[in-house]
Scaffold this active site. Structure first.
Site, PDB file in Angstrom:
ATOM      1  CG  ASP A 222      43.753  28.522  68.670  1.00 34.60           C
ATOM      2  OD1 ASP A 222      44.548  27.843  69.115  1.00 34.60           O
ATOM      3  OD2 ASP A 222      42.799  27.906  68.012  1.00 34.60           O
ATOM      4  CG  HIS A 253      45.522  24.466  69.804  1.00 33.51           C
ATOM      5  ND1 HIS A 253      44.244  25.279  69.443  1.00 33.51           N
ATOM      6  CD2 HIS A 253      44.892  23.298  69.793  1.00 33.51           C
ATOM      7  CE1 HIS A 253      43.054  24.746  69.567  1.00 33.51           C
ATOM      8  NE2 HIS A 253      43.300  23.634  69.643  1.00 33.51           N
ATOM      9  CB  SER A 402      40.971  21.886  67.922  1.00 29.62           C
ATOM     10  OG  SER A 402      40.672  22.373  69.055  1.00 29.62           O
TER      11      SER A 402
END
Length: 451
Positions: A222, A253, A402
């Site tokens: 990530d 994120h 996600s």
């Protein structure tokens, strides 16, 4: 699904598994699990084949899905030039003939050290090379300035095996919705395809217990994580950066994905994060294939129980072979199914045989309108407007496959810790899932929902 079947699954969720085994064992630092046997049991292959069996029921109605899609399907973003922090160009993306993003003139070769001699040519320069211990091969990042005709001739001259191991340095994208696109953001909670009448209500299906009672070791690929966030106070976060140039990246994120993992992991659990994404914009992150391979190698060396990959991109033989090698080491990869729309082609790495593919549902257990659909979908989990950690705010609400993937990653890691047997852990997820949509496994929800 019959009432008797549903009741059996529901009682099992509450009393037996609840997505997490609830054995009263004191928390300890999560040490690597030693496999019971050296090789995977025969039944695991059988489970895999069952999980990936083509699903015809929903796919046969693909035209009806398109009729219901009132909004344009997702398209890949335009190629851009990525600049270093000092303003100079670092990476130049291009759109390849097959429609995907890649780094201009960069290719990746994964092979034995002696094999690089086969690519000795004035138009081929080795930019970087790394030995990938977990894969047992060298990885070469190449800059190839030859025209396509010469490149094709060079490639055709290679042994068949090496041809498969040479590929473009493709770009893979994170799988969250674009908050700048307000029309899309408003529709994130609007379902494209609802669950059928036999599905349980949201209240009934929701397990009582969210957290695991045994510490786990979980890896993730990530962006960087804002590890000082209070959401990670009960676990340990270790990170390693794999960007070879000083590129801008943000922590939104990665912090969101890690935050969802942290909500469900026991105290003293370990999260290992391979930071591979560069910032394309405030809402878009990209990762090159070369950096993905380095990140996967690092996580395999940490002996993690599972690896979360909340990203997607093109099918790629080099990535498939790397994931197959990691799979043989008893490390399960869980990936986001993709946010390209119900009629989009399969997204990778989720669609590989060795990978568990996760789609997203909203709070009413209706499918996320932008989620990919197909025979490769294995499970569904909450992924629409889910609350999670944010680096500058205390929390934020995020949407996309996600955000659903780390829920299944945490479930699997916990199941493995309780059973210490990979085949049983996978079976327990299937048995604990709540059937949604078409009866039985389908191309929209997979085996079903793990809330």
């Amino acid at each position: 699904m019959t009432n008797v079947t549903f009741l059996a699954i529901f009682l099992m969720l509450i009393t037996a598994f609840n997505c997490y085994g609830q054995i009263a064992i004191p928390s300890q630092v999560a040490r690597p699990i030693t496999p019971i046997i050296e090789k995977l049991p025969g039944e695991l292959s059988r489970i895999r084949e069952t999980v990936k069996t083509p699903v015809d029921t929903t796919l046969a109605n693909a035209s009806s899905l398109l009729d219901k899609a009132s909004d344009p399907l997702y398209a890949l973003p335009d190629a851009i030039t990525i600049k270093q922090s000092n303003g100079t160009a670092a990476l130049k993306e291009i759109k390849t003939p097959d429609g995907f993003l890649a780094i201009e003139k960069e290719w990746v070769l994964v092979a034995k050290e002696a094999d690089i001699k086969a690519l000795s040519d004035p138009d081929i320069q080795v930019v970087e090379k790394h030995y990938l211990q977990a894969i047992g091969q060298w990885m070469y990042t190449l800059r190839i300035t030859a025209n396509l005709e010469k490149l094709s001739a060079i490639r055709d001259s290679l042994p068949a095996e090496l041809q498969q191991q040479l590929t473009r340095n493709y770009v893979y994208l994170s799988q969250t919705s674009n908050p700048v696109d307000t029309s899309r953001r408003q529709m994130d909670s609007a379902p494209l395809l609802t669950s059928s009448s036999h599905s349980p209500s949201a209240e009934l299906a929701k397990p009582d217990v969210k957290t695991c009672s045994l510490a786990s070791r979980v890896g993730m690929i990530d962006t960087p994580i804002f590890e000082s966030h209070e959401a990670f106070a009960h676990i340990d976060v270790t990170q390693k950066n794999f960007l070879s140039k000083p590129l801008t990246n943000n922590t939104v994120h990665g912090t969101a994905v890690a935050g969802i993992l942290a909500q469900r992991l026991a105290s003293n659990s370990l999260i290992f994060n391979a930071s591979v994404f560069y910032e394309r914009s405030q809402v878009s992150q990209g990762a090159t294939l070369a950096n993905l391979l380095e990140g996967l190698n690092y996580l395999a060396e940490q002996n993690v129980d599972a690896i979360n990959m909340s990203l997607s991109g093109p099918e790629n033989e080099v990535l498939r072979l790397a994931l197959a090698s990691i799979d043989k080491q008893d490390i399960q990869v869980i990936a986001a199914a993709g946010n390209n729309g119900p009629a989009a082609p399969a997204a990778y790495p989720a669609a590989y045989l060795s990978t568990i593919a996760v789609t997203a549902v909203d709070s009413e257990h209706q499918i996320y309108r932008w989620a990919n659909q197909g025979s490769y979908i294995d499970f569904s989990a909450p992924g629409v407007s889910v609350e999670t950690a944010h680096p500058t705010l205390r929390t934020s609400r995020e949407s996309g496959t996600s955000m659903a993937a780390p829920i299944i990653t945490a479930c699997y890691a916990c199941a493995l810790r309780h059973r210490a047997h990979r085949g049983e852990a996978l079976t327990s997820l299937i048995e604990a899932s709540i059937d949604m949509g078409e009866e039985g496994r389908d191309a929209v929800f997979g085996y079903g929902l793990l809330p």
